[in-house]
Design a protein around this motif. Structure first.
Motif, PDB file in Angstrom:
ATOM      1  N   ASP A   1       9.122   0.025  -7.867  1.00 41.15           N
ATOM      2  CA  ASP A   1       7.960  -0.742  -7.392  1.00 41.15           C
ATOM      3  C   ASP A   1       8.212  -1.467  -6.069  1.00 41.15           C
ATOM      4  OD1 ASP A   1       6.408   0.064  -9.533  1.00 41.15           O
ATOM      5  OD2 ASP A   1       6.974  -1.646 -10.777  1.00 41.15           O
ATOM      6  N   LYS A   2       9.231  -1.054  -5.343  1.00 39.35           N
ATOM      7  CA  LYS A   2       9.487  -1.616  -4.019  1.00 39.35           C
ATOM      8  C   LYS A   2       9.296  -0.577  -2.912  1.00 39.35           C
ATOM      9  CE  LYS A   2      12.664  -5.097  -5.813  1.00 39.35           C
ATOM     10  NZ  LYS A   2      14.053  -5.640  -5.822  1.00 39.35           N
ATOM     11  N   ILE A   3       8.809   0.601  -3.302  1.00 38.21           N
ATOM     12  CA  ILE A   3       8.610   1.692  -2.346  1.00 38.21           C
ATOM     13  C   ILE A   3       7.108   1.951  -2.170  1.00 38.21           C
ATOM     14  CG2 ILE A   3       9.027   4.137  -1.877  1.00 38.21           C
ATOM     15  CD1 ILE A   3      11.579   3.924  -3.549  1.00 38.21           C
ATOM     16  N   VAL A   4       6.672   1.985  -0.938  1.00 40.00           N
ATOM     17  CA  VAL A   4       5.292   2.338  -0.592  1.00 40.00           C
ATOM     18  C   VAL A   4       5.339   3.569   0.294  1.00 40.00           C
ATOM     19  CG1 VAL A   4       3.156   1.617   0.540  1.00 40.00           C
ATOM     20  CG2 VAL A   4       4.507  -0.055  -0.732  1.00 40.00           C
ATOM     21  N   ILE A   5       4.538   4.579  -0.044  1.00 39.78           N
ATOM     22  CA  ILE A   5       4.579   5.856   0.651  1.00 39.78           C
ATOM     23  C   ILE A   5       3.217   6.162   1.279  1.00 39.78           C
ATOM     24  CG2 ILE A   5       4.864   8.368   0.368  1.00 39.78           C
ATOM     25  CD1 ILE A   5       7.476   6.919   0.053  1.00 39.78           C
ATOM     26  N   ARG A   6       3.219   6.658   2.496  1.00 39.94           N
ATOM     27  CA  ARG A   6       1.995   7.146   3.128  1.00 39.94           C
ATOM     28  C   ARG A   6       1.456   8.319   2.310  1.00 39.94           C
ATOM     29  NH1 ARG A   6      -2.245   9.820   5.118  1.00 39.94           N
ATOM     30  NH2 ARG A   6      -2.209  10.502   7.292  1.00 39.94           N
ATOM     31  N   GLY A   7       0.138   8.364   2.075  1.00 43.34           N
ATOM     32  CA  GLY A   7      -0.469   9.451   1.329  1.00 43.34           C
ATOM     33  C   GLY A   7       0.071  10.802   1.780  1.00 43.34           C
ATOM     34  N   VAL A   8       0.638  11.547   0.865  1.00 46.21           N
ATOM     35  CA  VAL A   8       1.450  12.709   1.211  1.00 46.21           C
ATOM     36  C   VAL A   8       0.627  13.898   1.696  1.00 46.21           C
ATOM     37  CG1 VAL A   8       3.071  14.415   0.296  1.00 46.21           C
ATOM     38  CG2 VAL A   8       3.316  12.008  -0.332  1.00 46.21           C
ATOM     39  N   MET A   9      -0.426  14.245   0.990  1.00 45.27           N
ATOM     40  CA  MET A   9      -1.092  15.513   1.225  1.00 45.27           C
ATOM     41  C   MET A   9      -1.724  15.626   2.611  1.00 45.27           C
ATOM     42  SD  MET A   9      -0.265  17.173  -1.383  1.00 45.27           S
ATOM     43  CE  MET A   9      -1.269  18.652  -1.325  1.00 45.27           C
ATOM     44  N   ALA A  10      -2.186  14.531   3.185  1.00 49.22           N
ATOM     45  CA  ALA A  10      -2.829  14.563   4.501  1.00 49.22           C
ATOM     46  C   ALA A  10      -1.857  14.392   5.651  1.00 49.22           C
ATOM     47  CB  ALA A  10      -3.900  13.468   4.581  1.00 49.22           C
ATOM     48  N   SER A  11      -0.599  14.126   5.330  1.00 49.63           N
ATOM     49  CA  SER A  11       0.379  13.763   6.363  1.00 49.63           C
ATOM     50  C   SER A  11       1.420  14.852   6.572  1.00 49.63           C
ATOM     51  CB  SER A  11       1.094  12.464   5.950  1.00 49.63           C
ATOM     52  OG  SER A  11       2.216  12.209   6.770  1.00 49.63           O
ATOM     53  N   GLY A  12       1.502  15.351   7.798  1.00 55.07           N
ATOM     54  CA  GLY A  12       2.526  16.329   8.117  1.00 55.07           C
ATOM     55  C   GLY A  12       3.923  15.757   7.964  1.00 55.07           C
ATOM     56  N   THR A  13       4.095  14.496   8.341  1.00 51.66           N
ATOM     57  CA  THR A  13       5.394  13.845   8.209  1.00 51.66           C
ATOM     58  C   THR A  13       5.838  13.795   6.749  1.00 51.66           C
ATOM     59  OG1 THR A  13       5.145  12.476  10.197  1.00 51.66           O
ATOM     60  CG2 THR A  13       6.618  11.642   8.487  1.00 51.66           C
TER      61      THR A  13
ATOM     62  N   ASN B   1       9.552   5.324  -8.931  1.00 49.10           N
ATOM     63  CA  ASN B   1       9.917   4.115  -8.197  1.00 49.10           C
ATOM     64  C   ASN B   1       8.872   3.702  -7.168  1.00 49.10           C
ATOM     65  OD1 ASN B   1      12.279   3.691  -9.545  1.00 49.10           O
ATOM     66  ND2 ASN B   1      13.653   4.201  -7.850  1.00 49.10           N
ATOM     67  N   THR B   2       7.882   4.568  -6.949  1.00 47.40           N
ATOM     68  CA  THR B   2       6.880   4.313  -5.911  1.00 47.40           C
ATOM     69  C   THR B   2       5.760   3.437  -6.454  1.00 47.40           C
ATOM     70  OG1 THR B   2       7.352   6.421  -4.823  1.00 47.40           O
ATOM     71  CG2 THR B   2       5.240   5.383  -4.327  1.00 47.40           C
ATOM     72  N   LYS B   3       5.525   2.326  -5.781  1.00 46.39           N
ATOM     73  CA  LYS B   3       4.488   1.384  -6.204  1.00 46.39           C
ATOM     74  C   LYS B   3       3.105   1.883  -5.843  1.00 46.39           C
ATOM     75  CE  LYS B   3       2.986  -3.427  -5.628  1.00 46.39           C
ATOM     76  NZ  LYS B   3       3.282  -4.732  -4.965  1.00 46.39           N
ATOM     77  N   GLU B   4       2.977   2.477  -4.634  1.00 51.56           N
ATOM     78  CA  GLU B   4       1.640   2.820  -4.150  1.00 51.56           C
ATOM     79  C   GLU B   4       1.732   3.868  -3.050  1.00 51.56           C
ATOM     80  OE1 GLU B   4      -2.274   0.339  -2.471  1.00 51.56           O
ATOM     81  OE2 GLU B   4      -0.405  -0.696  -2.967  1.00 51.56           O
ATOM     82  N   TYR B   5       0.639   4.632  -2.910  1.00 53.06           N
ATOM     83  CA  TYR B   5       0.502   5.591  -1.820  1.00 53.06           C
ATOM     84  C   TYR B   5      -0.585   5.085  -0.871  1.00 53.06           C
ATOM     85  CZ  TYR B   5       3.316   8.668  -4.744  1.00 53.06           C
ATOM     86  OH  TYR B   5       4.337   9.185  -5.509  1.00 53.06           O
ATOM     87  N   ALA B   6      -0.197   4.769   0.361  1.00 54.57           N
ATOM     88  CA  ALA B   6      -1.140   4.234   1.345  1.00 54.57           C
ATOM     89  C   ALA B   6      -1.977   5.364   1.942  1.00 54.57           C
ATOM     90  CB  ALA B   6      -0.380   3.501   2.456  1.00 54.57           C
ATOM     91  N   GLN B   7      -3.242   5.078   2.222  1.00 55.31           N
ATOM     92  CA  GLN B   7      -4.162   6.127   2.644  1.00 55.31           C
ATOM     93  C   GLN B   7      -3.923   6.620   4.065  1.00 55.31           C
ATOM     94  OE1 GLN B   7      -8.032   4.366   2.221  1.00 55.31           O
ATOM     95  NE2 GLN B   7      -7.837   3.062   4.027  1.00 55.31           N
ATOM     96  N   ASP B   8      -3.318   5.813   4.909  1.00 60.25           N
ATOM     97  CA  ASP B   8      -3.053   6.224   6.288  1.00 60.25           C
ATOM     98  C   ASP B   8      -1.922   5.363   6.851  1.00 60.25           C
ATOM     99  OD1 ASP B   8      -4.211   3.723   7.133  1.00 60.25           O
ATOM    100  OD2 ASP B   8      -6.194   4.644   7.039  1.00 60.25           O
TER     101      ASP B   8
ATOM    102  N   THR C   1      -1.806   3.108   9.248  1.00 55.58           N
ATOM    103  CA  THR C   1      -2.176   1.704   9.449  1.00 55.58           C
ATOM    104  C   THR C   1      -2.076   0.929   8.144  1.00 55.58           C
ATOM    105  OG1 THR C   1      -3.665   2.279  11.268  1.00 55.58           O
ATOM    106  CG2 THR C   1      -3.998   0.146  10.218  1.00 55.58           C
ATOM    107  N   ASN C   2      -2.571   1.520   7.073  1.00 59.26           N
ATOM    108  CA  ASN C   2      -2.507   0.898   5.757  1.00 59.26           C
ATOM    109  C   ASN C   2      -1.064   0.750   5.291  1.00 59.26           C
ATOM    110  OD1 ASN C   2      -3.207   1.347   2.420  1.00 59.26           O
ATOM    111  ND2 ASN C   2      -4.486  -0.050   3.615  1.00 59.26           N
ATOM    112  N   LEU C   3      -0.231   1.755   5.592  1.00 62.49           N
ATOM    113  CA  LEU C   3       1.190   1.689   5.250  1.00 62.49           C
ATOM    114  C   LEU C   3       1.859   0.516   5.955  1.00 62.49           C
ATOM    115  CD1 LEU C   3       3.877   2.849   4.105  1.00 62.49           C
ATOM    116  CD2 LEU C   3       3.974   4.293   6.159  1.00 62.49           C
TER     117      LEU C   3
END
Length: 356
Positions: free
Chosen positions: A174-186, A216-223, A225-227
């Protein structure tokens, strides 16, 4: 009757003289504005689909318009995967001229689907073969090491995860925040690299690794900027992201971010560009291509925007200090396999692992 016909003939002659004079003046006016065809392509529009950070877009487009002030540049920002899907959907009637910012995998897929135009620019000879398409349908603009990102106010580098497997420790739940995976090339590149690292022939091992990361991932940020907002607010302390954007946010936007370069190596993504097949403003797209890769532009972007150029004719001693400190240790990845398998792997992750 004769006089009437003579008057009509005289009027016709006068009209012809006036038309000829106007035509001559119009031609002279065109020459005075720029010698005709010498400036062909220096006006008009240029439509760019880009995955670049807005600060990068503003900087580069501003530089380009200093050189070509009469070219109207329109940019539409989205994730690299979204660009691929949009260009694919517009194949019958292309709306973009230039694709600026795409992963090697997504560009390889687009080239195979005949979405990209072949072009051999002046800088072709100084780009290594592995950083460009053999037929000139895309070129790598810069190298992007994918690293571990941290909130430097809440977590010291020496206390942060040192390598990829450390991210799976319960300490980081719950200390990891990830940029939304499917829309992101990175993110698709990072996640696919983790599967490849565990064994491309047995993706189940990689899926197991990603399951533990998801736990371990708390949330997936939508973009992005949100990350950045979530990490700055300490809603999460750790993320996975590309080195350039971390340095840009840290040094230019005063965000409390830093990075850890993974001990076992990083996926070094070739971030590239391409012209769209059937582009309506091809001449202007070619001008942007050449401008973007010029040594002057590359040097300025390395110094101010932390970009690692693919050009091989720029000496390391001419690069800024931040670059000289880097040890670009790369994970051993077969990018052709990644391009082939990425869609399948990411679909499995999205449907069977995310949030499960």
């Amino acid at each position: 009757m004769f006089k009437k016909k003579g008057l009509i003939s005289l009027l016709l002659v006068m009209v012809l003289v006036i038309i000829t004079a106007c035509s001559s003046n119009s031609s002279g006016g065109s020459e005075s504005k720029g010698n005709g065809k010498e400036n062909e392509g220096d006006t008009g529009k240029l439509v760019i689909y880009t995955a670049r950070d807005q600060a990068v877009v503003d900087k580069v487009v501003g530089m380009f318009n200093e050189k070509y002030p009469d070219i109207e540049v329109e940019t539409l920002t989205m994730g690299a995967q979204q660009i691929l899907e949009r260009v694919r959907g517009e194949k019958a009637n292309p709306q973009a001229d230039f694709w600026w910012g795409g992963t090697q995998s997504s560009l390889m897929v687009a080239a195979d689907e005949d979405l990209l135009a072949a072009f051999k620019p002046s800088f072709d000879g100084v780009i290594e073969d592995e950083h460009k398409d053999a037929e000139g349908r895309w070129y790598g603009e810069m190298l992007l090491p994918e690293v571990i990102m941290i909130n430097s106010e809440a977590l010291k580098k020496e206390d942060a995860p040192k390598d990829w497997d450390d991210l799976l420790d319960k300490e980081w739940k719950d200390k990891i925040v990830i940029r939304g995976v499917m829309a992101s090339g990175t993110m698709r590149t990072i996640y696919s690299s983790m599967i490849f690292r565990e064994g491309a022939d047995t993706p189940e091992k990689g899926y197991e690794w990603l399951e533990k990361l998801d736990a371990n991932t708390k949330e997936y940020a939508q973009d992005p900027t949100n990350l950045y907002l979530k990490l700055a607010r300490q809603e999460g302390l750790i993320s996975l992201w590309n080195l350039q954007d971390i340095l840009l946010q840290k040094n230019e936007n005063n965000q409390p971010f830093d990075y850890v370069y993974p001990e076992s190596g990083a996926p070094i993504l070739v971030d590239g560009v391409a012209m769209v097949e059937g582009a309506k403003n091809k001449a202007n797209a070619e001008k942007f291509y050449e401008f973007l890769f010029s040594k002057e532009t590359r040097a300025e972007l390395a110094d101010e925007l932390y970009q690692i150029p693919t050009r091989t004719d720029i000496a390391k001693e001419d690069m800024p200090d931040w670059y000289k400190e880097l040890d670009l240790k790369a994970l051993d990845i077969d990018w052709s396999v990644m391009a082939e398998k990425e869609a399948e792997w990411m679909q499995h992750w999205d449907e069977n692992i995310k949030g499960k």
